[in-house]
Design a protein around this motif. Sequence first.
Motif, mmCIF file in Angstrom:
data_model
loop_
_atom_site.group_PDB
_atom_site.id
_atom_site.type_symbol
_atom_site.label_atom_id
_atom_site.label_comp_id
_atom_site.label_asym_id
_atom_site.label_seq_id
_atom_site.Cartn_x
_atom_site.Cartn_y
_atom_site.Cartn_z
ATOM 1 N N GLU A 145 -26.747 20.592 43.294
ATOM 2 C CA GLU A 145 -27.032 21.169 44.610
ATOM 3 C C GLU A 145 -27.469 22.626 44.484
ATOM 4 O O GLU A 145 -28.398 23.066 45.153
ATOM 5 N N ILE A 146 -26.824 23.361 43.602
ATOM 6 C CA ILE A 146 -27.157 24.780 43.419
ATOM 7 C C ILE A 146 -28.522 24.941 42.754
ATOM 8 O O ILE A 146 -29.339 25.749 43.187
ATOM 9 N N THR A 147 -28.777 24.162 41.704
ATOM 10 C CA THR A 147 -30.025 24.325 40.945
ATOM 11 C C THR A 147 -31.203 23.582 41.572
ATOM 12 O O THR A 147 -32.348 23.872 41.262
ATOM 13 N N GLY A 148 -30.907 22.582 42.409
ATOM 14 C CA GLY A 148 -31.969 21.791 42.996
ATOM 15 C C GLY A 148 -32.535 20.755 42.044
ATOM 16 O O GLY A 148 -33.580 20.172 42.290
ATOM 17 N N LYS A 149 -31.845 20.521 40.944
ATOM 18 C CA LYS A 149 -32.298 19.534 39.955
ATOM 19 C C LYS A 149 -31.250 18.444 39.830
ATOM 20 O O LYS A 149 -30.064 18.716 39.748
ATOM 21 N N GLY A 150 -31.699 17.209 39.785
ATOM 22 C CA GLY A 150 -30.784 16.086 39.698
ATOM 23 C C GLY A 150 -30.220 15.878 38.305
ATOM 24 O O GLY A 150 -29.149 15.323 38.134
ATOM 25 N N GLU A 151 -30.922 16.340 37.296
ATOM 26 C CA GLU A 151 -30.509 16.126 35.910
ATOM 27 C C GLU A 151 -30.401 17.474 35.204
ATOM 28 O O GLU A 151 -31.279 18.329 35.329
ATOM 29 N N ARG A 152 -29.324 17.640 34.453
ATOM 30 C CA ARG A 152 -29.161 18.892 33.720
ATOM 31 C C ARG A 152 -30.194 18.991 32.611
ATOM 32 O O ARG A 152 -30.503 18.018 31.933
ATOM 33 N N LEU A 153 -30.718 20.171 32.429
ATOM 34 C CA LEU A 153 -31.720 20.476 31.403
ATOM 35 C C LEU A 153 -32.982 19.621 31.520
ATOM 36 O O LEU A 153 -33.660 19.358 30.529
ATOM 37 N N ALA A 154 -33.304 19.220 32.730
ATOM 38 C CA ALA A 154 -34.510 18.411 32.945
ATOM 39 C C ALA A 154 -35.762 19.166 32.522
ATOM 40 O O ALA A 154 -36.723 18.554 32.056
ATOM 41 N N ASP A 155 -35.723 20.477 32.626
ATOM 42 C CA ASP A 155 -36.896 21.275 32.258
ATOM 43 C C ASP A 155 -36.876 21.711 30.786
ATOM 44 O O ASP A 155 -37.774 22.407 30.338
ATOM 45 N N ASN A 156 -35.850 21.279 30.036
ATOM 46 C CA ASN A 156 -35.764 21.626 28.624
ATOM 47 C C ASN A 156 -35.272 20.416 27.820
ATOM 48 O O ASN A 156 -34.135 20.385 27.346
ATOM 49 N N PRO A 157 -36.132 19.409 27.640
ATOM 50 C CA PRO A 157 -35.695 18.188 26.961
ATOM 51 C C PRO A 157 -35.305 18.405 25.489
ATOM 52 O O PRO A 157 -34.450 17.698 24.972
ATOM 53 N N LEU A 158 -35.887 19.390 24.838
ATOM 54 C CA LEU A 158 -35.541 19.661 23.447
ATOM 55 C C LEU A 158 -34.076 20.110 23.327
ATOM 56 O O LEU A 158 -33.329 19.612 22.488
ATOM 57 N N LEU A 159 -33.661 21.017 24.189
ATOM 58 C CA LEU A 159 -32.273 21.473 24.193
ATOM 59 C C LEU A 159 -31.341 20.341 24.616
ATOM 60 O O LEU A 159 -30.270 20.169 24.028
ATOM 61 N N ALA A 160 -31.739 19.546 25.588
ATOM 62 C CA ALA A 160 -30.917 18.416 26.036
ATOM 63 C C ALA A 160 -30.679 17.432 24.885
ATOM 64 O O ALA A 160 -29.550 16.964 24.690
ATOM 65 N N ARG A 161 -31.708 17.146 24.132
ATOM 66 C CA ARG A 161 -31.574 16.228 22.994
ATOM 67 C C ARG A 161 -30.693 16.839 21.899
ATOM 68 O O ARG A 161 -29.854 16.166 21.309
ATOM 69 N N SER A 162 -30.854 18.124 21.662
ATOM 70 C CA SER A 162 -30.056 18.807 20.651
ATOM 71 C C SER A 162 -28.569 18.753 21.008
ATOM 72 O O SER A 162 -27.728 18.461 20.156
ATOM 73 N N ILE A 163 -28.248 18.990 22.248
ATOM 74 C CA ILE A 163 -26.853 18.941 22.697
ATOM 75 C C ILE A 163 -26.316 17.519 22.599
ATOM 76 O O ILE A 163 -25.199 17.298 22.123
ATOM 77 N N LYS A 164 -27.106 16.565 23.026
ATOM 78 C CA LYS A 164 -26.677 15.161 22.971
ATOM 79 C C LYS A 164 -26.379 14.726 21.533
ATOM 80 O O LYS A 164 -25.434 13.981 21.285
ATOM 81 N N ASN A 165 -27.166 15.219 20.585
ATOM 82 C CA ASN A 165 -26.966 14.862 19.178
ATOM 83 C C ASN A 165 -25.730 15.514 18.571
ATOM 84 O O ASN A 165 -25.206 15.044 17.564
ATOM 85 N N ARG A 166 -25.254 16.601 19.179
ATOM 86 C CA ARG A 166 -24.067 17.288 18.662
ATOM 87 C C ARG A 166 -22.764 16.647 19.125
ATOM 88 O O ARG A 166 -21.731 16.797 18.476
ATOM 89 N N PHE A 167 -22.777 15.962 20.263
ATOM 90 C CA PHE A 167 -21.539 15.431 20.843
ATOM 91 C C PHE A 167 -20.749 14.525 19.908
ATOM 92 O O PHE A 167 -19.516 14.629 19.870
ATOM 93 N N PRO A 168 -21.365 13.629 19.136
ATOM 94 C CA PRO A 168 -20.557 12.787 18.236
ATOM 95 C C PRO A 168 -19.746 13.586 17.220
ATOM 96 O O PRO A 168 -18.725 13.122 16.734
ATOM 97 N N TYR A 169 -20.184 14.783 16.901
ATOM 98 C CA TYR A 169 -19.461 15.632 15.957
ATOM 99 C C TYR A 169 -18.419 16.497 16.658
ATOM 100 O O TYR A 169 -17.395 16.844 16.078
ATOM 101 N N LEU A 170 -18.692 16.865 17.903
ATOM 102 C CA LEU A 170 -17.780 17.742 18.632
ATOM 103 C C LEU A 170 -16.611 16.990 19.263
ATOM 104 O O LEU A 170 -15.514 17.541 19.361
ATOM 105 N N ASP A 171 -16.829 15.759 19.683
ATOM 106 C CA ASP A 171 -15.761 15.011 20.344
ATOM 107 C C ASP A 171 -14.509 14.875 19.480
ATOM 108 O O ASP A 171 -13.400 15.135 19.971
ATOM 109 N N PRO A 172 -14.617 14.503 18.204
ATOM 110 C CA PRO A 172 -13.396 14.427 17.385
ATOM 111 C C PRO A 172 -12.685 15.782 17.246
ATOM 112 O O PRO A 172 -11.463 15.847 17.262
#
Length: 71
Positions: A4-31
């Motif tokens: 609602e604040i950003t006006g975007k429905g998806e986080r990092l929609a305007d930066n897919p490279l960063l979104a993919r980088s973060i998504k790839n880190r989660f399997p290592y960070l969760d443990p």
Amino acid sequence: MLAEITGKGERLADNPLLARSIKNRFPYLDPLNHLQVELLKRHRSGDQNVRLRRGIHLTINGIAAGLRNTG
């Protein structure tokens, strides 16, 4: 609320490279997150073991390093 604040429905929609980088880190960070929670529970219950405190510090550093620019 963030959408609602950003006006975007998806986080990092305007930066897919960063979104993919973060998504790839989660399997290592969760443990590390789960380990950190367990170590903090033990510490808060009164365990003052030096190795426990070292483990907490290592998980903090590991998570911070993994988050990099997103932390």
